[in-house]
Enzyme design. Structure first.
Site, PDB file in Angstrom:
ATOM      1  N   TYR A  78      50.330  32.590  41.121  1.00  0.00           N
ATOM      2  CA  TYR A  78      49.988  34.075  40.773  1.00  0.00           C
ATOM      3  C   TYR A  78      51.471  34.447  39.725  1.00  0.00           C
ATOM      4  O   TYR A  78      50.986  34.883  38.852  1.00  0.00           O
ATOM      5  CB  TYR A  78      49.944  34.836  42.038  1.00  0.00           C
ATOM      6  CG  TYR A  78      50.097  36.306  41.658  1.00  0.00           C
ATOM      7  CD1 TYR A  78      51.361  37.212  41.890  1.00  0.00           C
ATOM      8  CD2 TYR A  78      48.802  36.948  41.418  1.00  0.00           C
ATOM      9  CE1 TYR A  78      51.028  38.588  41.479  1.00  0.00           C
ATOM     10  CE2 TYR A  78      48.899  38.262  41.141  1.00  0.00           C
ATOM     11  CZ  TYR A  78      49.872  38.938  41.236  1.00  0.00           C
ATOM     12  OH  TYR A  78      50.253  40.466  41.067  1.00  0.00           O
TER      13      TYR A  78
HETATM   14  N1  NDP Z   1      48.060  47.112  44.050  1.00  0.00           N
HETATM   15  C1  NDP Z   1      49.241  46.909  43.830  1.00  0.00           C
HETATM   16  O1  NDP Z   1      50.221  47.322  44.345  1.00  0.00           O
HETATM   17  C2  NDP Z   1      49.644  46.031  42.506  1.00  0.00           C
HETATM   18  C3  NDP Z   1      48.952  45.578  41.539  1.00  0.00           C
HETATM   19  N2  NDP Z   1      49.068  44.508  40.715  1.00  0.00           N
HETATM   20  C4  NDP Z   1      47.970  44.373  39.562  1.00  0.00           C
HETATM   21  O2  NDP Z   1      47.426  45.536  39.096  1.00  0.00           O
HETATM   22  C5  NDP Z   1      45.907  45.146  39.152  1.00  0.00           C
HETATM   23  C6  NDP Z   1      45.201  46.061  39.955  1.00  0.00           C
HETATM   24  O3  NDP Z   1      45.629  45.638  41.290  1.00  0.00           O
HETATM   25  P1  NDP Z   1      44.713  46.119  42.751  1.00  0.00           P
HETATM   26  O4  NDP Z   1      43.916  47.131  42.385  1.00  0.00           O
HETATM   27  O5  NDP Z   1      45.509  45.903  43.823  1.00  0.00           O
HETATM   28  O6  NDP Z   1      43.734  44.744  42.590  1.00  0.00           O
HETATM   29  P2  NDP Z   1      42.536  44.121  43.471  1.00  0.00           P
HETATM   30  O7  NDP Z   1      43.412  42.943  44.343  1.00  0.00           O
HETATM   31  O8  NDP Z   1      42.159  45.254  44.232  1.00  0.00           O
HETATM   32  O9  NDP Z   1      41.615  43.208  42.716  1.00  0.00           O
HETATM   33  C7  NDP Z   1      41.078  43.890  41.765  1.00  0.00           C
HETATM   34  C8  NDP Z   1      39.752  43.233  41.495  1.00  0.00           C
HETATM   35  O10 NDP Z   1      39.763  42.040  40.875  1.00  0.00           O
HETATM   36  C9  NDP Z   1      38.661  41.331  41.185  1.00  0.00           C
HETATM   37  N3  NDP Z   1      38.765  39.720  41.328  1.00  0.00           N
HETATM   38  C10 NDP Z   1      39.495  38.799  41.904  1.00  0.00           C
HETATM   39  N4  NDP Z   1      39.219  37.766  41.624  1.00  0.00           N
HETATM   40  C11 NDP Z   1      38.345  37.708  40.592  1.00  0.00           C
HETATM   41  C12 NDP Z   1      37.756  36.786  39.761  1.00  0.00           C
HETATM   42  N5  NDP Z   1      37.804  35.541  39.984  1.00  0.00           N
HETATM   43  N6  NDP Z   1      37.050  37.335  38.625  1.00  0.00           N
HETATM   44  C13 NDP Z   1      36.490  38.306  38.681  1.00  0.00           C
HETATM   45  N7  NDP Z   1      37.228  39.510  39.451  1.00  0.00           N
HETATM   46  C14 NDP Z   1      38.061  39.222  40.355  1.00  0.00           C
HETATM   47  C15 NDP Z   1      38.384  41.692  42.676  1.00  0.00           C
HETATM   48  O11 NDP Z   1      36.960  41.695  42.971  1.00  0.00           O
HETATM   49  P3  NDP Z   1      36.514  41.410  44.475  1.00  0.00           P
HETATM   50  O12 NDP Z   1      36.280  42.951  44.909  1.00  0.00           O
HETATM   51  O13 NDP Z   1      35.162  40.724  44.500  1.00  0.00           O
HETATM   52  O14 NDP Z   1      37.480  40.781  45.299  1.00  0.00           O
HETATM   53  C16 NDP Z   1      38.765  43.249  42.789  1.00  0.00           C
HETATM   54  O15 NDP Z   1      37.765  44.161  42.786  1.00  0.00           O
HETATM   55  C17 NDP Z   1      45.821  43.830  39.420  1.00  0.00           C
HETATM   56  O16 NDP Z   1      46.143  43.035  38.131  1.00  0.00           O
HETATM   57  C18 NDP Z   1      47.311  43.337  40.376  1.00  0.00           C
HETATM   58  O17 NDP Z   1      47.556  41.748  40.077  1.00  0.00           O
HETATM   59  C19 NDP Z   1      50.258  44.339  40.547  1.00  0.00           C
HETATM   60  C20 NDP Z   1      51.514  44.658  41.163  1.00  0.00           C
HETATM   61  C21 NDP Z   1      50.969  45.445  42.448  1.00  0.00           C
HETATM   62  N1  LIG Z   2      45.350  41.341  42.455  1.00  0.00           N
HETATM   63  C1  LIG Z   2      46.441  41.893  43.518  1.00  0.00           C
HETATM   64  N2  LIG Z   2      47.696  41.506  42.994  1.00  0.00           N
HETATM   65  C2  LIG Z   2      48.721  42.349  43.783  1.00  0.00           C
HETATM   66  C3  LIG Z   2      48.581  43.236  44.839  1.00  0.00           C
HETATM   67  C4  LIG Z   2      47.181  43.272  45.163  1.00  0.00           C
HETATM   68  O1  LIG Z   2      46.766  43.943  46.150  1.00  0.00           O
HETATM   69  N3  LIG Z   2      46.244  42.690  44.483  1.00  0.00           N
HETATM   70  N4  LIG Z   2      49.510  43.609  45.599  1.00  0.00           N
HETATM   71  C5  LIG Z   2      50.750  43.505  45.216  1.00  0.00           C
HETATM   72  C6  LIG Z   2      51.925  44.036  46.155  1.00  0.00           C
HETATM   73  O2  LIG Z   2      51.722  45.209  46.011  1.00  0.00           O
HETATM   74  C7  LIG Z   2      53.401  43.568  45.728  1.00  0.00           C
HETATM   75  O3  LIG Z   2      53.478  44.094  44.472  1.00  0.00           O
HETATM   76  C8  LIG Z   2      54.171  44.186  46.575  1.00  0.00           C
HETATM   77  O4  LIG Z   2      54.150  43.698  47.824  1.00  0.00           O
HETATM   78  C9  LIG Z   2      51.141  42.370  44.112  1.00  0.00           C
HETATM   79  N5  LIG Z   2      50.099  42.149  43.336  1.00  0.00           N
END
Ligand code: NDP
Ligand SMILES: Nc1nc2c(c(=O)[nH]1)N=C([C@H](O)[C@@H](O)CO)CN2
Length: 235
Positions: A147
């Site tokens: 990742y």
């Molecule tokens: N939340 C956080 O604290 C953090 C977030 N980020 C980044 O910010 C962005 C948003 O985070 P967050 O809202 O938590 O994301 P989520 O983990 O909620 O994922 C967002 C969406 O991505 C979709 N997804 C997963 N796999 C695929 C695939 N193979 N093809 C198409 N869609 C897919 C999921 O669909 P489904 O609903 O079907 O699973 C989900 O609805 C991400 O890029 C994440 O890596 C980075 C660090 C911290």
């Molecule tokens: N696709 C996602 N990416 C990440 C998530 C998540 O919920 N969905 N969450 C994190 C964590 O918040 C991390 O930043 C701290 O533990 C990272 N990426």
């Protein structure tokens, strides 16, 4: 009519908050979703165009690009938000895991950006590409190795595409750390995670919404990273 902004993975959490904010400002959006959820009906009622897409494999990426071209010939922006936060487990198929991470976080943004270059340049004014990367792009992760590597590669796309698409298109990364917990995170995990940053808080999706709006409203930011990490890099 303002050209739409494409948000991948916009059916929940950060992507949904970004889509809702843009719709509230009468900015048309196209949202991709992998699996159906109640939020999609509400997005549809608010006028969002919804496209089902799974970016885990090349054929899913190609299918999406074809569906997108059926929907529009112009784009105000693309927010590559879709992500699978997969971790290595003892029984993981490491080859499949790495390929999945690279397809979702690198191959999809790479191919979509190249396929949409003219749509973005035809927007008239500035257009934006935003790559949602991660704090771990620069430090790696012992538990999410593939990742983290894919997020580092995604940030490298920011550097290449910002140079390639200037001056009509700005390209930036947003690198969050802890913005939102997941519902399955227990108290022990939450306490440990909060302690990793100087500010020791978990601000919620609004932090990502604010960062997206800053970039969309900027006339001079490209090839950059907005770090949303509460000072974690200094702990
Ligand atoms: N939340 C956080 O604290 C953090 C977030 N980020 C980044 O910010 C962005 C948003 O985070 P967050 O809202 O938590 O994301 P989520 O983990 O909620 O994922 C967002 C969406 O991505 C979709 N997804 C997963 N796999 C695929 C695939 N193979 N093809 C198409 N869609 C897919 C999921 O669909 P489904 O609903 O079907 O699973 C989900 O609805 C991400 O890029 C994440 O890596 C980075 C660090 C911290
Ligand atoms: N696709 C996602 N990416 C990440 C998530 C998540 O919920 N969905 N969450 C994190 C964590 O918040 C991390 O930043 C701290 O533990 C990272 N990426």
């Amino acid at each position: 009519m303002t050209a739409p902004i494409l948000i991948t993975g916009g059916a929940q959490r950060l992507g949904l908050a970004i889509a809702d904010d843009l719709l509230l400002k009468n900015q048309p959006v196209i949202v991709t979703y992998r699996s159906k959820k109640p939020s999609l009906d509400i997005l549809n009622e608010k006028g969002a165009i919804l496209i089902q897409a799974n970016f885990a494999h090349a054929d899913g990426i190609a299918k999406f690009i074809g569906a997108l071209k059926e929907e529009t010939d112009r784009l105000r922006g693309i927010i590559h938000n879709a992500s699978d936060w997969a971790k290595e487990k003892p029984d993981s198929d490491y080859n499949a895991l790495l390929l999945n991470m690279m397809n979702v976080h690198v191959n999809a943004p790479y191919q979509i950006n190249l396929a949409c270059q003219n749509m973005l340049e035809n927007n008239g004014n500035f257009a934006d590409i935003i790559h949602m990367t991660d704090f771990v792009q620069e430090k790696g992760s012992q538990k999410h190795i593939a990742y983290a590597a894919s997020k580092a590669a995604l940030h490298n796309l920011t550097l290449s595409f910002s140079a390639l698409l200037a001056p009509k298109v700005k390209v930036n990364s947003i690198a969050p750390a802890l913005l939102m917990f997941n519902e399955w995170d227990d108290q022990n995990y939450r306490q440990r995670a909060l302690k990793k940053s100087l500010l020791q808080n978990c601000p919620g999706a609004k932090e990502a919404v604010n960062a997206v709006n800053f970039i969309l409203n900027s006339d001079y930011v490209t090839g950059q990273v907005l770090h949303l990490n509460g000072g974690r890099h200094l702990k």
